[in-house]
Design an enzyme around this catalytic site. Structure first.
Site: not given
Length: 351
Positions: A240-241
């Site tokens: 994620h991210n």
């Protein structure tokens, strides 16, 4: 699907200089060792030059320097490998999907599917999704709520897009890939892990390719982002991210931890691992199985670990590692003695 083109047609497509009969029919592509009289081959890597003179290929893609000494038919180009890449699509036997929605597919009433798109058997397209022109959605694909698949996209069977995934134009996603799965986010409360909702999405640029069983997790707050022209091999984990810059390529089994940012035009070889919350600048090459534990701020090539060696030698080296601290201390003692002798003093007794 069978495709036949003449050498003259191929020369025109490539802008190549033809040495040989324009009317010669070419039915496919093959290696120098395996090509027959109706197939086209190429020489890009010098280590295969030994197969050139005895090749039975109907014609060969060659640089001008190699073509001078070759007696067979040639298409002379500046970059044989790039030329091969361009014409490979002309002979691709992959079936072409027909426009329309298969009767077994499940499409939400408010989903928007372009009339030129193809939706395969048992595919599911949820509410608010938008499928662009000339998109091909394979059998058993799942397209979550509010997803966008840009024009010319091709999703192989059994691709999964969770909700709120935005995909650009001409994106290719292979079977088993999961885009927008929940990121690995937990908060620790006195030894107990509490789940953090992953409320971001995934944004993927144009001309991206994603391999078999690769996972791109959704962002915790903002989107995980994959830039234009990025190429991801099979079994890659994008946490994620993460942000990946334009035209970066990664080989199989790369693992990228959360919130790491990778620049443009980077190459990560197979099995590379990156810790989270680091930055990799543009134009970086990382060799296979390297563990990247800190940010890279200068373009160049990077490696970690030890190279392969015979097992017996490796065991000896591994055994010596246990003695490195002791050896370092002894070396310091020797350096002190050498300094004392060279400075005119007398060595002290250190046991």
């Amino acid at each position: 699907m069978s495709v036949t083109m003449t050498l003259g047609q191929l020369a025109e497509v490539l802008g190549a200089t033809l040495k040989g009969p324009e009317a010669l029919q070419i039915t496919g592509l093959a290696t120098l060792q395996e090509a027959g009289p109706t197939q086209l081959s190429f020489l890009a890597n010098p280590q295969y030059r030994k197969y050139l003179d005895n090749s039975q290929a109907g014609a060969v893609l060659l640089k001008a320097a190699d073509a001078e000494s070759f007696a067979g038919n040639t298409l002379v180009v500046a970059d044989p490998y790039l030329a091969y890449a361009r014409i490979s699509h002309l002979f691709d036997p992959k079936p072409k999907a027909e426009a329309g929605i298969h009767p077994s597919a499940v499409v939400a009433e408010d989903a928007q599917v372009d009339a030129s798109a193809s939706i395969g058997p048992f595919a599911v397209i949820e509410s608010g999704a938008r499928i662009g022109a000339n998109v091909s959605i394979g059998a058993h694909c799942f397209i979550g709520a509010r997803c966008v698949v840009g024009e010319g996209g091709w999703l192989a069977p059994r691709v999964t897009l969770y909700h709120d995934v935005t995909i650009g134009k001409r994106v290719v996603i292979q079977s088993g890939a999961v885009i927008g799965g929940e990121g690995f986010g937990f908060a620790n409360e006195k030894g107990i892990w509490r789940k953090i909702a992953q409320i971001g999405g995934v944004t993927i640029g144009d001309d991206v390719e994603i391999g078999v069983n690769t996972a791109v997790d959704r962002g915790a707050l903002s989107d995980t982002r994959i830039g234009d022209g990025v190429k991801l091999d099979n079994q890659i984990q994008i946490a994620h991210n993460v942000q990946i810059g334009d035209h970066t390529a990664m080989a199989a089994c790369v693992g990228i931890s959360g919130s790491t940012r990778i620049g443009k035009h980077c190459m990560l070889a197979g099995g590379v691992g990156l810790v989270g919350h680091i930055d990799i600048c543009d134009n970086v090459f990382v060799s296979g199985m390297t563990m990247v534990t800190r940010s890279i701020t200068e373009p160049g090539s990077y490696s970690s670990g030890t190279a392969m060696q015979p097992l017996a030698d490796w065991r000896k080296s591994a055994a010596r590692i246990r003695h490195l601290d002791d050896m370092a201390k002894r070396l310091q003692q020797l350096e002190k003695r050498v300094d004392t002798v060279t400075s005119g003093g007398l060595p002290t007794s250190e046991g």
